[in-house]
Design a protein around this motif. Structure first.
Motif, short mmCIF file in Angstrom:
data_model
loop_
_atom_site.label_atom_id
_atom_site.label_comp_id
_atom_site.label_asym_id
_atom_site.label_seq_id
_atom_site.Cartn_x
_atom_site.Cartn_y
_atom_site.Cartn_z
N LEU A 1 9.71 -3.09 5.35
CA LEU A 1 8.29 -2.76 5.28
C LEU A 1 7.60 -3.81 4.41
O LEU A 1 7.98 -4.01 3.25
CB LEU A 1 8.12 -1.36 4.68
N ASN B 1 3.87 -5.62 3.00
CA ASN B 1 2.42 -5.71 2.81
C ASN B 1 2.11 -7.16 2.47
O ASN B 1 2.50 -7.65 1.40
CB ASN B 1 1.98 -4.78 1.68
N SER C 1 8.48 -4.11 0.52
CA SER C 1 8.46 -2.87 -0.24
C SER C 1 9.86 -2.46 -0.65
O SER C 1 10.83 -2.61 0.10
CB SER C 1 7.82 -1.74 0.58
N TYR D 1 9.96 5.15 1.58
CA TYR D 1 9.05 4.12 1.10
C TYR D 1 7.75 4.78 0.62
O TYR D 1 7.24 5.70 1.28
CB TYR D 1 8.72 3.11 2.20
N ARG D 2 7.28 4.32 -0.52
CA ARG D 2 5.97 4.79 -0.99
C ARG D 2 4.90 3.94 -0.33
O ARG D 2 4.85 2.72 -0.51
CB ARG D 2 5.88 4.69 -2.51
N ILE D 3 4.03 4.59 0.44
CA ILE D 3 3.02 3.88 1.22
C ILE D 3 1.64 4.16 0.63
O ILE D 3 1.25 5.32 0.47
CB ILE D 3 3.08 4.31 2.70
N GLU D 4 0.91 3.11 0.35
CA GLU D 4 -0.43 3.24 -0.23
C GLU D 4 -1.47 3.17 0.88
O GLU D 4 -1.42 2.29 1.75
CB GLU D 4 -0.66 2.14 -1.25
N ASP D 5 -2.43 4.10 0.84
CA ASP D 5 -3.41 4.23 1.92
C ASP D 5 -4.30 3.00 2.08
O ASP D 5 -4.77 2.72 3.19
CB ASP D 5 -4.30 5.47 1.68
N TYR E 1 0.44 -2.54 6.37
CA TYR E 1 1.86 -2.89 6.39
C TYR E 1 2.29 -3.24 7.81
O TYR E 1 1.68 -2.80 8.78
CB TYR E 1 2.72 -1.70 5.93
N LEU F 1 2.19 -0.90 10.97
CA LEU F 1 2.46 0.48 10.60
C LEU F 1 1.22 1.34 10.84
O LEU F 1 0.13 1.01 10.39
CB LEU F 1 2.88 0.57 9.14
N GLN G 1 -0.36 4.84 9.89
CA GLN G 1 -0.20 5.90 8.89
C GLN G 1 -0.84 7.20 9.33
O GLN G 1 -1.74 7.22 10.15
CB GLN G 1 -0.80 5.45 7.56
#
Length: 226
Positions: free
Chosen positions: A84, A86, A91, A175-179, A183, A224, A226
């Protein structure tokens, strides 16, 4: 370094780069149904044997030698890694464990562990492997070898959820995904010589007509959702 060693080094690099270019991974993701369809194709002119866990996907590991050395039963170290990114940043994954309070479930886990250990003890004796820990790794590697002749391909559909990458029951990776970030997702696969040192000489003789694959390959990238 003398001239002969340099020539051998260049030839080895050319051969490895050929394998990198001619092993292809294609990835398609069905986000709605949490599925990933994967095609692995041997586009080379060489018979290849690849250590590949096809039961589940794996979080991204950057040191396969370290991971396989510390092998824990049930961990898909030889699985296709979900990478993943960004922008240019890969990540890091996180891990956790669910609570096991139910006594019956504890008993089931204990029985599964004992059954697995008995199987490895038998495997250790059958293959004349000195240590129990190495027998575990040997069993895992040998029983996850994939044989691909030129033009052969394998197709698999995997569970795909970045909140439970391996679809684990008791242990999970995510995985911690930030809005506010974008990604892309790809599959990465890295095999080094260290993997094959856990195989016995007699085991290697069984696939002497195949080249032991070493190298790093990566699939197409997908944005990605979300």
């Amino acid at each position: 370094m003398n001239i002969i060693k340099r020539i051998f080094l260049i030839l080895n690099l050319l051969v490895l780069n050929q394998f990198y270019a001619q092993i292809k991974i294609e990835l398609n993701i069905d986000y709605l149904n949490k599925k990933a369809k994967v095609v692995l194709l041997n586009e080379s002119n060489t018979n290849l044997v690849i250590p590949l866990d096809t039961l589940t996907l794996s979080p991204y590991f950057d040191d396969i030698c370290l991971e396989i050395k510390n092998y824990i039963h049930g961990s898909p170290y030889l699985g296709l890694n979900i990478k993943l990114k960004n922008e240019d940043t890969i990540s890091d994954f996180l891990g956790g464990a669910g609570k096991v309070d139910d006594l019956s479930l504890v008993n089931i886990i204990s029985k599964e562990k004992k059954k697995y250990e008995r199987k490895i003890r038998l495997w250790q004796r059958k293959n004349n492997i000195e240590s129990f820990e190495e027998a575990k790794i040997n069993y895992y590697v040998f029983n996850n070898l994939v044989y691909l002749k030129p033009g052969d391909k394998i197709e698999r559909t995997f569970y795909f959820d970045l909140h439970n990458i391996t679809n684990g029951k008791y242990m999970y990776y995510y995985y911690r995904i930030e809005d506010d970030k974008r990604y892309n997702v790809s599959l990465s696969f890295n095999i080094e010589d260290c993997i094959y040192k856990y195989l016995t000489t007699s085991q290697k003789e069984k696939f002497s007509e195949y080249k032991l694959f070493t190298g790093k390959i990566e699939s197409n990238k997908i944005e990605l959702k979300q």
